[in-house]
Structure formats: structure tokens, C-alpha cells
Design a protein around this motif. Structure first.
Motif, PDB file in Angstrom:
ATOM      1  N   MET A 292      -5.255  53.808  71.092  1.00 17.14           N
ATOM      2  CA  MET A 292      -4.134  54.436  71.600  1.00 17.14           C
ATOM      3  C   MET A 292      -2.829  54.379  70.591  1.00 17.14           C
ATOM      4  O   MET A 292      -2.390  53.007  70.342  1.00 17.14           O
ATOM      5  CB  MET A 292      -3.610  54.243  72.972  1.00 17.14           C
ATOM      6  CG  MET A 292      -2.208  55.038  73.498  1.00 17.14           C
ATOM      7  SD  MET A 292      -2.825  55.613  75.010  1.00 17.14           S
ATOM      8  CE  MET A 292      -1.193  56.456  75.269  1.00 17.14           C
ATOM      9  N   VAL A 293      -2.298  55.247  70.221  1.00 12.09           N
ATOM     10  CA  VAL A 293      -0.909  55.280  69.098  1.00 12.09           C
ATOM     11  C   VAL A 293       0.149  54.731  69.943  1.00 12.09           C
ATOM     12  O   VAL A 293       0.511  55.178  71.227  1.00 12.09           O
ATOM     13  CB  VAL A 293      -0.727  56.562  68.596  1.00 12.09           C
ATOM     14  CG1 VAL A 293       0.462  56.397  67.695  1.00 12.09           C
ATOM     15  CG2 VAL A 293      -2.002  57.007  67.797  1.00 12.09           C
ATOM     16  N   ARG A 294       0.887  53.878  69.544  1.00 15.31           N
ATOM     17  CA  ARG A 294       2.075  53.309  70.293  1.00 15.31           C
ATOM     18  C   ARG A 294       3.313  54.244  69.975  1.00 15.31           C
ATOM     19  O   ARG A 294       3.674  54.542  68.599  1.00 15.31           O
ATOM     20  CB  ARG A 294       2.544  51.977  69.761  1.00 15.31           C
ATOM     21  CG  ARG A 294       3.969  51.525  70.358  1.00 15.31           C
ATOM     22  CD  ARG A 294       3.970  49.842  69.865  1.00 15.31           C
ATOM     23  NE  ARG A 294       5.144  49.455  70.842  1.00 15.31           N
ATOM     24  CZ  ARG A 294       6.343  49.654  70.151  1.00 15.31           C
ATOM     25  NH1 ARG A 294       6.437  50.164  68.920  1.00 15.31           N
ATOM     26  NH2 ARG A 294       7.504  48.991  70.829  1.00 15.31           N
ATOM     27  N   ARG A 295       3.636  55.108  70.927  1.00 15.23           N
ATOM     28  CA  ARG A 295       4.690  55.951  70.789  1.00 15.23           C
ATOM     29  C   ARG A 295       6.189  55.178  71.181  1.00 15.23           C
ATOM     30  O   ARG A 295       6.239  54.531  72.090  1.00 15.23           O
ATOM     31  CB  ARG A 295       4.558  57.053  71.847  1.00 15.23           C
ATOM     32  CG  ARG A 295       3.256  57.723  71.557  1.00 15.23           C
ATOM     33  CD  ARG A 295       2.970  58.861  72.549  1.00 15.23           C
ATOM     34  NE  ARG A 295       2.055  59.890  71.923  1.00 15.23           N
ATOM     35  CZ  ARG A 295       0.674  59.459  72.242  1.00 15.23           C
ATOM     36  NH1 ARG A 295       0.376  58.503  72.888  1.00 15.23           N
ATOM     37  NH2 ARG A 295      -0.109  60.430  71.728  1.00 15.23           N
ATOM     38  N   ASN A 296       7.237  55.417  70.515  1.00 14.81           N
ATOM     39  CA  ASN A 296       8.377  54.810  70.705  1.00 14.81           C
ATOM     40  C   ASN A 296       9.412  55.839  70.807  1.00 14.81           C
ATOM     41  O   ASN A 296       9.360  56.948  70.084  1.00 14.81           O
ATOM     42  CB  ASN A 296       8.877  53.762  69.782  1.00 14.81           C
ATOM     43  CG  ASN A 296       9.327  54.073  68.657  1.00 14.81           C
ATOM     44  OD1 ASN A 296       9.895  54.844  68.066  1.00 14.81           O
ATOM     45  ND2 ASN A 296       8.506  53.296  67.479  1.00 14.81           N
ATOM     46  N   ASP A 297      10.470  55.803  71.456  1.00 17.40           N
ATOM     47  CA  ASP A 297      11.690  56.845  71.633  1.00 17.40           C
ATOM     48  C   ASP A 297      12.332  57.173  70.392  1.00 17.40           C
ATOM     49  O   ASP A 297      12.645  58.384  70.065  1.00 17.40           O
ATOM     50  CB  ASP A 297      12.740  56.384  72.753  1.00 17.40           C
ATOM     51  CG  ASP A 297      11.722  56.320  74.112  1.00 17.40           C
ATOM     52  OD1 ASP A 297      10.804  56.989  74.436  1.00 17.40           O
ATOM     53  OD2 ASP A 297      12.440  55.596  75.250  1.00 17.40           O
ATOM     54  N   GLN A 298      12.521  56.317  69.599  1.00 15.75           N
ATOM     55  CA  GLN A 298      13.102  56.387  68.392  1.00 15.75           C
ATOM     56  C   GLN A 298      12.475  57.290  67.394  1.00 15.75           C
ATOM     57  O   GLN A 298      13.092  58.356  66.718  1.00 15.75           O
ATOM     58  CB  GLN A 298      13.718  55.059  67.791  1.00 15.75           C
ATOM     59  CG  GLN A 298      14.825  54.360  68.320  1.00 15.75           C
ATOM     60  CD  GLN A 298      15.186  53.071  67.743  1.00 15.75           C
ATOM     61  OE1 GLN A 298      14.287  52.445  67.072  1.00 15.75           O
ATOM     62  NE2 GLN A 298      16.492  52.782  67.683  1.00 15.75           N
ATOM     63  N   ARG A 299      11.191  57.167  67.239  1.00 17.61           N
ATOM     64  CA  ARG A 299      10.357  57.775  66.417  1.00 17.61           C
ATOM     65  C   ARG A 299      10.026  59.257  67.115  1.00 17.61           C
ATOM     66  O   ARG A 299      10.463  60.060  66.213  1.00 17.61           O
ATOM     67  CB  ARG A 299       9.143  57.153  66.326  1.00 17.61           C
ATOM     68  CG  ARG A 299       7.851  58.045  65.457  1.00 17.61           C
ATOM     69  CD  ARG A 299       8.199  58.218  64.104  1.00 17.61           C
ATOM     70  NE  ARG A 299       8.347  56.905  63.255  1.00 17.61           N
ATOM     71  CZ  ARG A 299       7.292  56.382  62.611  1.00 17.61           C
ATOM     72  NH1 ARG A 299       6.132  56.746  62.926  1.00 17.61           N
ATOM     73  NH2 ARG A 299       7.558  55.239  62.140  1.00 17.61           N
ATOM     74  N   ARG A 300      10.085  59.381  68.219  1.00 22.17           N
ATOM     75  CA  ARG A 300       9.989  60.694  68.753  1.00 22.17           C
ATOM     76  C   ARG A 300      11.224  61.549  68.575  1.00 22.17           C
ATOM     77  O   ARG A 300      11.375  62.642  68.200  1.00 22.17           O
ATOM     78  CB  ARG A 300       9.904  60.735  70.413  1.00 22.17           C
ATOM     79  CG  ARG A 300       9.763  62.296  70.790  1.00 22.17           C
ATOM     80  CD  ARG A 300       9.373  61.995  72.539  1.00 22.17           C
ATOM     81  NE  ARG A 300       8.290  61.164  72.720  1.00 22.17           N
ATOM     82  CZ  ARG A 300       7.246  61.845  72.907  1.00 22.17           C
ATOM     83  NH1 ARG A 300       7.081  63.220  72.701  1.00 22.17           N
ATOM     84  NH2 ARG A 300       5.917  61.148  73.219  1.00 22.17           N
ATOM     85  N   ALA A 301      12.427  60.874  68.715  1.00 15.60           N
ATOM     86  CA  ALA A 301      13.896  61.666  68.260  1.00 15.60           C
ATOM     87  C   ALA A 301      13.891  61.912  66.846  1.00 15.60           C
ATOM     88  O   ALA A 301      14.228  62.994  66.479  1.00 15.60           O
ATOM     89  CB  ALA A 301      14.885  60.630  68.872  1.00 15.60           C
ATOM     90  N   ALA A 302      13.529  61.005  66.117  1.00 16.47           N
ATOM     91  CA  ALA A 302      13.517  61.379  64.640  1.00 16.47           C
ATOM     92  C   ALA A 302      12.939  62.398  64.471  1.00 16.47           C
ATOM     93  O   ALA A 302      12.717  63.206  63.481  1.00 16.47           O
ATOM     94  CB  ALA A 302      12.905  60.124  63.801  1.00 16.47           C
ATOM     95  N   LEU A 303      11.454  62.577  64.957  1.00 16.62           N
ATOM     96  CA  LEU A 303      10.500  63.758  64.716  1.00 16.62           C
ATOM     97  C   LEU A 303      11.147  64.890  65.181  1.00 16.62           C
ATOM     98  O   LEU A 303      10.983  66.177  64.533  1.00 16.62           O
ATOM     99  CB  LEU A 303       9.311  63.402  65.280  1.00 16.62           C
ATOM    100  CG  LEU A 303       8.304  62.575  64.778  1.00 16.62           C
ATOM    101  CD1 LEU A 303       7.225  61.937  65.848  1.00 16.62           C
ATOM    102  CD2 LEU A 303       7.746  62.743  63.381  1.00 16.62           C
ATOM    103  N   VAL A 304      11.968  64.887  66.514  1.00 21.26           N
ATOM    104  CA  VAL A 304      11.995  66.194  66.931  1.00 21.26           C
ATOM    105  C   VAL A 304      13.611  66.658  65.947  1.00 21.26           C
ATOM    106  O   VAL A 304      13.996  67.793  65.697  1.00 21.26           O
ATOM    107  CB  VAL A 304      12.678  65.855  68.395  1.00 21.26           C
ATOM    108  CG1 VAL A 304      13.464  67.191  69.073  1.00 21.26           C
ATOM    109  CG2 VAL A 304      11.483  65.844  69.289  1.00 21.26           C
ATOM    110  N   ASP A 305      14.407  65.663  65.601  1.00 17.48           N
ATOM    111  CA  ASP A 305      15.345  66.027  64.717  1.00 17.48           C
ATOM    112  C   ASP A 305      14.732  66.649  63.481  1.00 17.48           C
ATOM    113  O   ASP A 305      15.583  67.588  62.894  1.00 17.48           O
ATOM    114  CB  ASP A 305      16.272  64.692  64.451  1.00 17.48           C
ATOM    115  CG  ASP A 305      17.087  64.358  65.419  1.00 17.48           C
ATOM    116  OD1 ASP A 305      17.582  65.193  66.352  1.00 17.48           O
ATOM    117  OD2 ASP A 305      17.777  62.922  65.554  1.00 17.48           O
ATOM    118  N   ALA A 306      13.820  66.094  63.110  1.00 16.44           N
ATOM    119  CA  ALA A 306      13.219  66.590  61.788  1.00 16.44           C
ATOM    120  C   ALA A 306      12.700  68.132  61.919  1.00 16.44           C
ATOM    121  O   ALA A 306      12.810  69.052  61.443  1.00 16.44           O
ATOM    122  CB  ALA A 306      12.020  65.717  61.462  1.00 16.44           C
ATOM    123  N   ALA A 307      12.434  68.408  63.179  1.00 14.80           N
ATOM    124  CA  ALA A 307      11.758  69.783  63.707  1.00 14.80           C
ATOM    125  C   ALA A 307      12.868  70.654  63.846  1.00 14.80           C
ATOM    126  O   ALA A 307      12.842  71.769  63.217  1.00 14.80           O
ATOM    127  CB  ALA A 307      11.118  69.778  64.970  1.00 14.80           C
TER     128      ALA A 307
END
Length: 199
Positions: free
Chosen positions: A1-16
Motif C-alpha cells: 500500500m502506498v504511503r500517502r501524506n498530506d503535504q504530498r497531496r496538497a502539492a499534487l492538488v496545487d499542481a492540478a
């Protein structure tokens, strides 16, 4: 299972947000988000279950980033209620929202997508309605002249002014846009006493 973290998610959404603003909704792919965020191919697909999920989270993030700093509310609460305060506040809104160019353009793309995606439409409807109701409540609690209709008219006028500024900036000059904000406040707020009435 991929470890998900909030900072990475925020960076991806900001990229979106950046991809949406630059490429439009058709250009928003997981691969494009990965490239914009500078992460390995496949990262975005590990964080978002499908494209609608990415769109919905992007919409929520735009509104999160558009929120004013809490200190601004405190400054306005502490200041004397007068015409100049309200005029400055409206110029501040136009400056803050228009200053997040990528976010506002992404939001326009999301609004268009919302006409075809019920989940996104529900999210944006709830967010916009909530923000508008919060603005009305703040206006009423501040004992400023005008009513809920005044707030709604200012909301519509200033939002379209921002759209004009970001999409066709040569239609109106900067000074013309500033004059329009002043005129909207003057005309919609009606008679304004020199000093607020004491309760």
C-alpha cells in the motif's frame, strides 16, 4: 500500500490548479499533474481514485487558498465602520482574489466542468453558497449600510470585474477597474453617515 501524506497531496492538488489554469480541464490528467509537481509518473493516481476525485479536491483547495488571512478580519473588526474602510476592503478582495491568478482561472475551468459533473457541481455550489452566506452574516454583524441584496450585488459585480481583469485585461485599464470598485461601493451602499450610529 502506498504511503500517502498530506503535504504530498496538497502539492499534487496545487499542481492540478496550475495545470487547469494553463491547459484547461482537458489538459488535466494524472500524468500532467505528476509532471507539474515534479514527482514520478503514477504518483497522482495513487492519491486520487479517479479524475472526478482530483477535480473535486482541486476545487476545495482553490477555495482554501482564496480565504483571507484571519488577521485581516481582525483588522476590519477593530476599525471604525466608514465608507473608506469598506472601499479598502472591497479593493482588498479584488486584489487578493485577482492576485491568485492560477487559482481563479482554475476555478473558472472547474465551474465549466461542474455543468457536466454533478459531484463537482454540488461541491462548488455548497462552497460558493457558504462563502456568500458568511459574507452576508459578517456584513450584518458589522452594522454596515446595505443589506443581503447589497452583498450579493457586490459579489456578482466584483467577481465579473476579476474575470475581466484576468481574461481580457486590456478591456479596462487598472485605474478604470479601481474606479468601478469605488463606484460599486458608493452606489450600492446608498447613504452613508460620516460616523456609525452608536448602538
Amino acid at each position: 500500500m502506498v504511503r500517502r501524506n498530506d503535504q504530498r497531496r496538497a502539492a499534487l492538488v496545487d499542481a492540478a490548479i496550475e495545470v487547469l489554469a494553463r491547459e484547461g480541464a482537458r489538459g488535466l490528467t494524472f500524468r500532467a499533474v505528476d509532471a507539474e509537481a515534479g514527482v514520478p509518473v503514477g504518483t497522482a493516481s495513487n492519491y486520487f481514485s479517479h479524475r472526478d476525485d482530483l477535480l473535486i479536491q482541486t476545487g476545495a483547495r482553490v477555495y482554501e487558498r482564496l480565504q483571507p488571512d484571519p488577521s485581516e478580519f481582525e483588522r476590519l473588526r477593530a476599525a471604525e465602520r466608514d465608507r473608506e474602510l469598506y472601499r479598502q476592503a472591497m479593493h482588498g478582495v479584488v486584489g487578493r482574489v485577482g492576485g491568485f491568478r492560477a487559482g481563479y482561472l482554475a476555478l473558472l475551468e472547474l465551474r465549466l466542468e461542474a455543468t457536466r459533473r454533478p459531484g463537482l457541481r454540488t461541491l462548488l455550489t455548497e462552497q460558493v453558497r457558504g462563502d456568500l452566506e458568511a459574507n452576508i452574516a459578517y456584513h450584518e454583524a458589522s452594522r454596515l449600510p446595505g443589506d443581503a441584496l447589497t452583498v450579493k450585488l457586490l459579489y456578482l459585480a466584483l467577481n465579473w470585474l476579476i474575470v475581466e481583469q484576468l481574461t481580457l485585461p486590456d478591456v479596462l485599464s487598472r485605474s478604470e477597474r479601481e474606479q468601478l470598485v469605488d463606484a460599486a461601493v458608493e452606489r450600492l451602499m446608498g447613504e452613508w453617515p460620516d460616523a456609525p450610529d452608536t448602538p
